[in-house]
Write a protein that holds these residues in place. Structure first.
Motif, short mmCIF file in Angstrom:
data_model
loop_
_atom_site.label_atom_id
_atom_site.label_comp_id
_atom_site.label_asym_id
_atom_site.label_seq_id
_atom_site.Cartn_x
_atom_site.Cartn_y
_atom_site.Cartn_z
N UNK A 43 -89.75 -13.97 -22.60
CA UNK A 43 -90.90 -14.26 -21.76
C UNK A 43 -90.61 -13.98 -20.29
N UNK A 44 -89.34 -13.75 -19.95
CA UNK A 44 -88.97 -13.42 -18.59
C UNK A 44 -89.11 -11.91 -18.38
N UNK A 45 -90.07 -11.51 -17.58
CA UNK A 45 -90.40 -10.11 -17.40
C UNK A 45 -89.34 -9.45 -16.52
N UNK A 74 -83.10 -20.76 -18.39
CA UNK A 74 -83.55 -20.33 -19.71
C UNK A 74 -82.85 -21.08 -20.83
N UNK A 75 -81.65 -21.63 -20.58
CA UNK A 75 -80.96 -22.42 -21.60
C UNK A 75 -81.63 -23.79 -21.82
N UNK A 82 -89.38 -18.92 -13.29
CA UNK A 82 -89.08 -20.12 -14.07
C UNK A 82 -89.43 -19.83 -15.54
N UNK A 83 -88.47 -19.87 -16.45
CA UNK A 83 -88.75 -19.51 -17.84
C UNK A 83 -89.54 -20.59 -18.57
N UNK A 84 -90.28 -20.18 -19.58
CA UNK A 84 -90.96 -21.11 -20.48
C UNK A 84 -90.26 -21.06 -21.83
#
Length: 426
Positions: free
Chosen positions: A342-344, A372-373, A309-311
């Motif tokens: 931030x997404x590894x 992410x959008x 889950x992106x921040x």
């Protein structure tokens, strides 16, 4: 009428170009502040609580030719990737209203805590090559009759659990026929007329860790430790579930190294080793897959894994103000190629590699890029603040905005629409 992402009237900013000058220290501090809100509710009383192309393409569900997965009622259209798509405006609004779901708690209750805009509730995910089947709460409830559905992970996964509860509970007309109870790390929503439960189990690393207390778990990132080969510590509580939805990510983001321990936490003679974060994460994935193979029957049960889950804690990512984040963001990111740093991606590769090795049919919910959008969909400042805000914070809301959790109704309902699609039409 469907409105493409690039031309929606709600999206006015053009020409964003993501900048990949991500500051690891800032993200670590940001994540450290966020966790713990949900479980303070437990402390007060454990009683009844009244769609873009992926840069990484993890493996699809594994099954033999012609083999039908448990609970499936149909097949997806050939060649349809429900995770590749775009967001389109939907005037019909959300599938439920916040006030209709009495089981919601902060931080998901953004409207209750002052958020006035509602555009973030009106976006629908439209796959490029097909359409998502409509979420059918009656079908879900009937399928869950005499069964257990369990979400396992951290507070992000708990948000998906609450979303699923809200999606089905409004179709149970009698208030006495539904309930929510907490017992330590386990939350149980019961649909009594169906003898069905939807459950959540707090295990932020899946493995045993020093962050397992459901109330007191604010461990500094560099002090987090997981215990090797400890999946059964939590897994004993998962046995008997018919549907499992696993997720683990944000708590692992503590730097390039992560601490693991060979023996029990109360054994002072056992040392702690530091290994690359990807290696530690792989250890957790292997443990989860081992547990699934030992305890789940692929002919009767289903297992899902929700990706990262992106921040949106750094506005540099979408080309905005130097000191900004998700605070005051009411429009999504208008760049089909956007992928926040931030997404590894190394962790995404670990998920891909380990699921490909699995002999058990794991269904992947690849929600990362589509989410992410959605910098517009976070709780931001619209949540219960468990500690009094300082004058400095009040003067600068960016400093305490929650850019990890999501408002409900909202984005995580779409995650469950995707789960519904892959559950019944894999």
């Amino acid at each position: 009428m469907d409105v493409p992402l690039s031309s929606s009237a709600a999206l006015r900013r053009k020409g964003y170009r993501p900048l990949y000058s991500f500051t690891l220290v800032a993200l670590i501090l940001f994540i450290t502040i966020l966790y713990g809100e949900h479980f303070l509710i437990i402390f007060r009383g454990q009683s009844e609580v009244h769609r873009p192309h992926q840069s990484s393409s993890p493996s699809p569900v594994k099954r033999k030719d012609g083999e039908k997965l448990a609970f499936a009622v149909g097949e997806a259209e050939r060649g349809c990737d429900v995770f590749s798509g775009r967001w389109v405006w939907d005037e019909r609004g959300p599938l439920y209203e916040e006030a209709e779901c009495p089981f919601l708690t902060s931080p998901e209750t953004c409207q209750e805590h002052g958020r006035a805009d509602t555009d973030y509730q009106h976006w629908r995910w439209q796959p490029h090559a097909c359409s998502l089947p409509s979420f059918n709460a009656s079908l879900m409830l009937e399928t869950l009759r005499d069964k257990r559905m369990m979400f396992v992970g951290d507070s992000i996964n708990m948000g998906q659990f609450y979303s699923m509860v809200c999606l089905v509970q409004k179709f149970i007309p009698s208030y006495d026929a539904r309930s929510m109870t907490w017992n330590g790390s386990l939350a149980v929503f019961e649909a009594k007329d169906y003898n069905a439960t939807i459950e959540f189990y707090w295990a932020p690393f899946l493995l045993e860790s020093n962050s397992d207390n459901p109330v007191i778990h604010r461990i500094k990132p560099n002090d987090r430790v997981v215990r090797k080969d400890s999946i059964n510590k939590h897994g004993d509580h998962w046995k008997g579930a018919d549907i499992m939805v696993f997720s683990t990510y944000l708590w692992w983001i503590s730097g390039l190294k992560f601490k693991i321990q060979e023996g029990a936490f109360d054994d002072e003679d056992i040392g702690i080793a530091e290994v690359p974060t990807e290696e530690a994460y792989r250890m957790a994935m292997k443990g989860m897959l081992w547990w699934v193979n030992e305890n789940m029957d692929p002919n009767k049960t289903r297992v899902f894994f929700t990706t990262m889950s992106p921040t949106h804690g750094n506005a540099f990512e979408w080309g905005a103000h130097e000191y900004g984040n998700c605070y005051n963001q009411t429009e999504m990111i208008d760049d089909a190629n956007y992928w926040g740093s931030d997404c590894n991606k190394n962790v995404m590769n670990v998920i891909d590699e380990e699921l490909r090795k699995s002999g058990y049919p794991i269904t992947l919910l690849n929600i990362t890029q589509m989410s992410s959008y959605r910098k517009d969909a976070h709780c931001s400042i619209y949540k219960q603040q468990w500690n009094p805000l300082t004058p400095a914070q009040l003067a600068y809301p960016v400093s305490y905005a929650d850019c990890a959790h999501w408002c409900l109704p909202g984005l995580q309902d779409t995650w469950n629409e995707l789960l519904f699609a892959k559950f019944f039409y894999p």
